[in-house]
Design a protein around this motif. Structure first.
Motif, PDB file in Angstrom:
ATOM      1  N   GLY A 224       0.909  -1.235   0.043  1.00  0.00           N
ATOM      2  CA  GLY A 224       0.041   0.072  -0.055  1.00  0.00           C
ATOM      3  C   GLY A 224       0.866   1.371  -0.019  1.00  0.00           C
ATOM      4  N   VAL A 225       2.029   1.128   1.015  1.00  0.00           N
ATOM      5  CA  VAL A 225       2.911   2.301   0.696  1.00  0.00           C
ATOM      6  C   VAL A 225       3.423   2.646  -0.578  1.00  0.00           C
ATOM      7  CG1 VAL A 225       5.039   3.158   1.762  1.00  0.00           C
ATOM      8  CG2 VAL A 225       3.177   2.122   3.152  1.00  0.00           C
ATOM      9  N   CYS A 226       4.076   1.322  -1.116  1.00  0.00           N
ATOM     10  CA  CYS A 226       4.442   1.448  -2.439  1.00  0.00           C
ATOM     11  C   CYS A 226       3.484   1.983  -3.638  1.00  0.00           C
ATOM     12  CB  CYS A 226       5.009  -0.047  -2.761  1.00  0.00           C
ATOM     13  SG  CYS A 226       5.654  -0.151  -4.573  1.00  0.00           S
ATOM     14  N   HIS A 227       2.476   1.757  -3.522  1.00  0.00           N
ATOM     15  CA  HIS A 227       1.270   2.143  -4.246  1.00  0.00           C
ATOM     16  C   HIS A 227       1.052   3.613  -4.358  1.00  0.00           C
ATOM     17  CE1 HIS A 227      -2.134   2.333  -6.952  1.00  0.00           C
ATOM     18  NE2 HIS A 227      -2.918   2.780  -5.869  1.00  0.00           N
ATOM     19  N   LEU A 228       1.185   4.192  -2.936  1.00  0.00           N
ATOM     20  CA  LEU A 228       1.047   5.500  -2.684  1.00  0.00           C
ATOM     21  C   LEU A 228       2.169   6.394  -3.362  1.00  0.00           C
ATOM     22  CD1 LEU A 228      -0.413   8.016  -1.366  1.00  0.00           C
ATOM     23  CD2 LEU A 228       0.717   7.474   0.742  1.00  0.00           C
ATOM     24  N   ILE A 229       3.260   5.853  -2.755  1.00  0.00           N
ATOM     25  CA  ILE A 229       4.758   6.540  -3.579  1.00  0.00           C
ATOM     26  C   ILE A 229       4.650   6.405  -4.950  1.00  0.00           C
ATOM     27  CG2 ILE A 229       7.104   6.400  -3.510  1.00  0.00           C
ATOM     28  CD1 ILE A 229       7.117   5.345  -0.477  1.00  0.00           C
ATOM     29  N   HIS A 230       4.332   5.504  -5.480  1.00  0.00           N
ATOM     30  CA  HIS A 230       4.124   5.299  -6.990  1.00  0.00           C
ATOM     31  C   HIS A 230       3.234   6.392  -7.551  1.00  0.00           C
ATOM     32  CE1 HIS A 230       2.370   3.770 -10.730  1.00  0.00           C
ATOM     33  NE2 HIS A 230       3.511   3.412 -10.870  1.00  0.00           N
ATOM     34  N   ASP A 231       1.986   6.415  -7.004  1.00  0.00           N
ATOM     35  CA  ASP A 231       1.280   7.330  -7.573  1.00  0.00           C
ATOM     36  C   ASP A 231       1.667   8.916  -7.360  1.00  0.00           C
ATOM     37  OD1 ASP A 231      -0.363   5.276  -8.430  1.00  0.00           O
ATOM     38  OD2 ASP A 231      -1.988   5.635  -7.091  1.00  0.00           O
ATOM     39  N   VAL A 232       2.168   9.103  -6.435  1.00  0.00           N
ATOM     40  CA  VAL A 232       2.750  10.608  -5.775  1.00  0.00           C
ATOM     41  C   VAL A 232       3.577  10.734  -7.156  1.00  0.00           C
ATOM     42  CG1 VAL A 232       3.960  11.745  -4.303  1.00  0.00           C
ATOM     43  CG2 VAL A 232       1.846  10.435  -3.500  1.00  0.00           C
ATOM     44  N   MET A 233       4.586   9.807  -7.348  1.00  0.00           N
ATOM     45  CA  MET A 233       5.882  10.269  -8.263  1.00  0.00           C
ATOM     46  C   MET A 233       5.309  10.447  -9.688  1.00  0.00           C
ATOM     47  SD  MET A 233       8.661   7.749  -6.484  1.00  0.00           S
ATOM     48  CE  MET A 233       9.967   8.678  -7.238  1.00  0.00           C
ATOM     49  N   CYS A 234       4.237   9.516  -9.958  1.00  0.00           N
ATOM     50  CA  CYS A 234       3.857   9.746 -11.419  1.00  0.00           C
ATOM     51  C   CYS A 234       3.008  11.012 -11.270  1.00  0.00           C
ATOM     52  CB  CYS A 234       2.928   8.558 -11.477  1.00  0.00           C
ATOM     53  SG  CYS A 234       3.583   6.857 -11.918  1.00  0.00           S
ATOM     54  N   LYS A 235       2.382  11.663 -10.350  1.00  0.00           N
ATOM     55  CA  LYS A 235       1.392  12.457 -10.677  1.00  0.00           C
ATOM     56  C   LYS A 235       2.082  13.953 -10.004  1.00  0.00           C
ATOM     57  CE  LYS A 235      -2.570   9.456 -10.836  1.00  0.00           C
ATOM     58  NZ  LYS A 235      -3.913   8.920 -10.581  1.00  0.00           N
ATOM     59  N   THR A 236       2.999  13.946  -9.588  1.00  0.00           N
ATOM     60  CA  THR A 236       3.712  15.067  -9.138  1.00  0.00           C
ATOM     61  C   THR A 236       4.890  15.544  -9.228  1.00  0.00           C
ATOM     62  OG1 THR A 236       4.339  14.192  -6.952  1.00  0.00           O
ATOM     63  CG2 THR A 236       2.224  14.856  -7.164  1.00  0.00           C
ATOM     64  N   ASN A 237       5.492  16.455  -9.164  1.00  0.00           N
ATOM     65  CA  ASN A 237       7.075  16.785  -9.186  1.00  0.00           C
ATOM     66  C   ASN A 237       7.801  16.611  -7.937  1.00  0.00           C
ATOM     67  OD1 ASN A 237       6.969  17.780 -11.949  1.00  0.00           O
ATOM     68  ND2 ASN A 237       6.093  19.730 -11.221  1.00  0.00           N
ATOM     69  N   THR A 238       8.517  15.558  -8.128  1.00  0.00           N
ATOM     70  CA  THR A 238       9.263  15.248  -6.893  1.00  0.00           C
ATOM     71  C   THR A 238      10.705  15.225  -6.905  1.00  0.00           C
ATOM     72  OG1 THR A 238       7.589  13.545  -6.780  1.00  0.00           O
ATOM     73  CG2 THR A 238       9.414  13.121  -5.061  1.00  0.00           C
ATOM     74  N   GLU A 239      11.258  16.082  -5.976  1.00  0.00           N
ATOM     75  CA  GLU A 239      12.837  16.386  -5.937  1.00  0.00           C
ATOM     76  C   GLU A 239      13.355  15.233  -4.637  1.00  0.00           C
ATOM     77  OE1 GLU A 239      13.732  20.261  -5.508  1.00  0.00           O
ATOM     78  OE2 GLU A 239      13.157  20.880  -7.558  1.00  0.00           O
ATOM     79  N   ILE A 240      14.380  14.299  -5.123  1.00  0.00           N
ATOM     80  CA  ILE A 240      14.840  13.580  -4.253  1.00  0.00           C
ATOM     81  C   ILE A 240      16.424  13.586  -4.514  1.00  0.00           C
ATOM     82  CG2 ILE A 240      14.950  11.393  -3.221  1.00  0.00           C
ATOM     83  CD1 ILE A 240      12.101  10.671  -4.212  1.00  0.00           C
ATOM     84  N   ASP A 241      17.252  13.795  -3.455  1.00  0.00           N
ATOM     85  CA  ASP A 241      18.494  13.496  -3.381  1.00  0.00           C
ATOM     86  C   ASP A 241      19.217  12.352  -3.331  1.00  0.00           C
ATOM     87  OD1 ASP A 241      18.645  13.109  -0.671  1.00  0.00           O
ATOM     88  OD2 ASP A 241      19.196  15.173  -0.168  1.00  0.00           O
ATOM     89  N   SER A 242      20.626  12.138  -3.497  1.00  0.00           N
ATOM     90  CA  SER A 242      20.885  11.003  -3.561  1.00  0.00           C
ATOM     91  C   SER A 242      20.891  10.094  -2.552  1.00  0.00           C
ATOM     92  CB  SER A 242      22.719  10.929  -3.883  1.00  0.00           C
ATOM     93  OG  SER A 242      23.317   9.902  -3.867  1.00  0.00           O
ATOM     94  N   SER A 243      21.016  10.593  -1.212  1.00  0.00           N
ATOM     95  CA  SER A 243      20.673   9.868   0.192  1.00  0.00           C
ATOM     96  C   SER A 243      19.357   9.479   0.227  1.00  0.00           C
ATOM     97  CB  SER A 243      21.274  10.623   1.293  1.00  0.00           C
ATOM     98  OG  SER A 243      20.475  11.956   1.326  1.00  0.00           O
ATOM     99  N   GLY A 244      18.405  10.374  -0.326  1.00  0.00           N
ATOM    100  CA  GLY A 244      16.977   9.963  -0.127  1.00  0.00           C
ATOM    101  C   GLY A 244      16.451   8.802  -1.090  1.00  0.00           C
ATOM    102  N   TRP A 245      17.402   8.806  -2.342  1.00  0.00           N
ATOM    103  CA  TRP A 245      17.087   7.636  -3.210  1.00  0.00           C
ATOM    104  C   TRP A 245      17.733   6.228  -2.605  1.00  0.00           C
ATOM    105  CZ3 TRP A 245      13.665   7.298  -6.570  1.00  0.00           C
ATOM    106  CH2 TRP A 245      13.210   8.368  -7.573  1.00  0.00           C
ATOM    107  N   LEU A 246      18.749   6.615  -1.882  1.00  0.00           N
ATOM    108  CA  LEU A 246      19.173   5.144  -1.168  1.00  0.00           C
ATOM    109  C   LEU A 246      18.062   4.639  -0.062  1.00  0.00           C
ATOM    110  CD1 LEU A 246      22.842   6.100  -0.657  1.00  0.00           C
ATOM    111  CD2 LEU A 246      21.912   4.506  -2.266  1.00  0.00           C
ATOM    112  N   ALA A 247      17.677   5.581   0.495  1.00  0.00           N
ATOM    113  CA  ALA A 247      16.467   5.189   1.651  1.00  0.00           C
ATOM    114  C   ALA A 247      15.468   4.681   0.766  1.00  0.00           C
ATOM    115  CB  ALA A 247      15.978   6.364   2.341  1.00  0.00           C
ATOM    116  N   LEU A 248      14.889   5.140  -0.325  1.00  0.00           N
ATOM    117  CA  LEU A 248      13.824   4.777  -1.125  1.00  0.00           C
ATOM    118  C   LEU A 248      14.013   3.300  -1.781  1.00  0.00           C
ATOM    119  CD1 LEU A 248      11.001   5.217  -2.346  1.00  0.00           C
ATOM    120  CD2 LEU A 248      12.059   6.290  -4.107  1.00  0.00           C
TER     121      LEU A 248
END
Length: 440
Positions: free
Chosen positions: A92-116
């Motif tokens: 469910g969390v994955c689905h939420l993150i997926h939809d947010v990233m599909c439909k919004t502008n999302t800025e994530i730095d390198s350390s953030g991508w590692l957490a994701l």
């Protein structure tokens, strides 16, 4: 996207639902709740049927704020992965993150991508692998989650681009290995339930229940290829072993069932070397005499063979030296060879431009890898009688002469920009590799 952001105060109350949920999660997390308590909190705040549209709410926020919240959410979700009952919350969390990233502008730095990426790794390991031994509905849901995971990985690849580090690429590769393993487990389950005996796979067939799984696997392997092209020389030994073991399992499965696998979609591989159907005008098929049957079958087979030669050449140029007379012409370069095609016949006569471009790239790679040998060994003599013995040095000399003839012929007549660039690259290597005093 426009309709979502144009009415920020309607329906879901603008940014309030998202901010309320994430701020509550942050506040509750300050007290370091137990994983089970955090799991219940995630379920209540984000996955309740009564929850407002969080995706629409996030769409009115700044890209930096959304990215920060997504990373925080991924970190919390990864924490609860070992908990009993997490197998419904994590997807469910994955689905939420997926939809947010599909439909919004999302800025994530390198350390953030590692957490994701850590969250995705835990998700696939704990939730999806478990679903592979459950009922059909659970396995179908697991495949949907895998699809969303792969889309998130594509976002990370496009966002990080060439700046991605070895650590980031290694994390992505580990997630892809798990995803492909899960897809293989699903195919094994389906194979056992349907019984053996399927001898082929027809792409796009409505009767093939596995088509979507195979397409996902092919897409995942394409992503693995892209990563290995970047970091193959620097990844750890254990990661290499994981890749090789995965390939062995998949190949064992395919060969044991005599399967013919071909993707029924050209999906996330705009720059794929195997994409014969691209709409890119610079690589289009402009020759009217090419029939569809040849374009998508025999031409694809030639392209695959050419790319295999190219990969071997780049890995070990010396291994092909003795095979040059089989791969390149010693005479009559401008004549079509019905039963003995060479790289030059593909370069000159193939109806598909991509095949011709890759043929040129392969010839350039051969010349580059053997430039020193050619300048020291190759020599040109007038053609001897047919059937008489010819030394390798003379064969190489005759091949170089034929390459000069063929490349100059094409350069004088070709108008396709990409192919012309490839031809000039061949010519540069050809000039440097030709022992002029002995060959002319």
């Amino acid at each position: 996207m426009a309709s979502t952001t144009s009415t920020p105060t309607s329906g879901g109350g603008g940014a309030r639902p998202w901010r309320t949920a994430l701020l509550t999660l942050r506040d509750e997390s300050v007290a370091s709740p137990s994983p089970s308590a955090l799991l219940a909190l995630l379920r209540r705040l984000l996955l309740s049927p009564a929850s407002p549209s969080l995706v629409a709410s996030a769409a009115v926020l700044s890209p930096h704020e959304v990215g920060s919240d997504v990373v925080f959410l991924a970190e919390k979700a990864a924490t609860v992965a070992p908990c009993a009952g997490a197998d419904d919350v994590l997807p469910g969390v994955c689905h939420l993150i997926h939809d947010v990233m599909c439909k919004t502008n999302t800025e994530i730095d390198s350390s953030g991508w590692l957490a994701l990426l850590k969250f995705l790794h835990e998700l696939v390991k704990c939730s999806v692998e478990g679903a592979c031994v459950k009922g059909l509905s659970d396995r179908t849901a697991a495949l949907n989650t895998l699809s969303e995971c792969m889309q998130i990985l594509r976002f990370s690849s496009k966002d990080l681009g060439r700046s991605s580090s070895l650590t980031e690429n290694s994390h992505v590769l580990r997630v892809l290995i798990l995803i492909i393993s899960c897809l293989q487990a699903e195919l094994n389950m389906t194979d056992k339930s349907n019984g053996p005996g399927t001898s082929s796979y027809i792409p796009g067939s409505t009767s093939s229940k596995n088509s979507n799984t195979w397409d996902m696997k092919i897409s995942a392997f394409s992503m693995v290829e892209d990563i290995l092209c970047k970091i193959a020389s620097t990844i750890s030994e254990d990661l290499w072993l994981s890749v090789v073991e995965l390939l062995r399992k998949v190949m064992d499965f395919v060969t044991a069932r005599n399967l013919i696998i071909e993707s029924s979609i050209i999906s996330d591989s705009e720059s794929s070397r195997y994409d014969l159907g691209s709409s890119d005008s610079d690589l289009s098929d402009t020759d009217g005499h090419a029939k569809n049957g040849d374009r998508f079958r025999s031409s694809k087979a030639r392209l695959t063979a050419i790319l295999c030669i190219q990969d071997i050449c780049r890995a070990d140029p010396k291994s092909l030296t003795s095979l040059w007379p089989l791969l390149l012409p010693e005479s009559d370069v401008l004549q079509q060879r019905k039963y003995r095609a060479t790289l030059m016949t593909c370069l000159i006569f193939d109806p598909v431009t991509k095949v011709r471009v890759e043929a040129a790239s392969t010839i350039a790679a051969m010349l580059e890898g053997q430039a020193l040998v050619l300048t020291q060994v190759a020599e040109y003599k007038e053609s001897s009688k047919p059937g008489s013995f010819t030394t390798l040095s003379c064969s190489l000399g005759q091949i170089l002469m034929q390459l000069h003839t063929g490349v100059m012929y094409l350069i004088q007549r070709e108008t396709q920009a990409t192919l012309l660039a490839a031809l000039f690259r061949v010519l540069i290597f050809l000039i440097s590799a030709t022992p002029t005093p002995r060959a002319f």
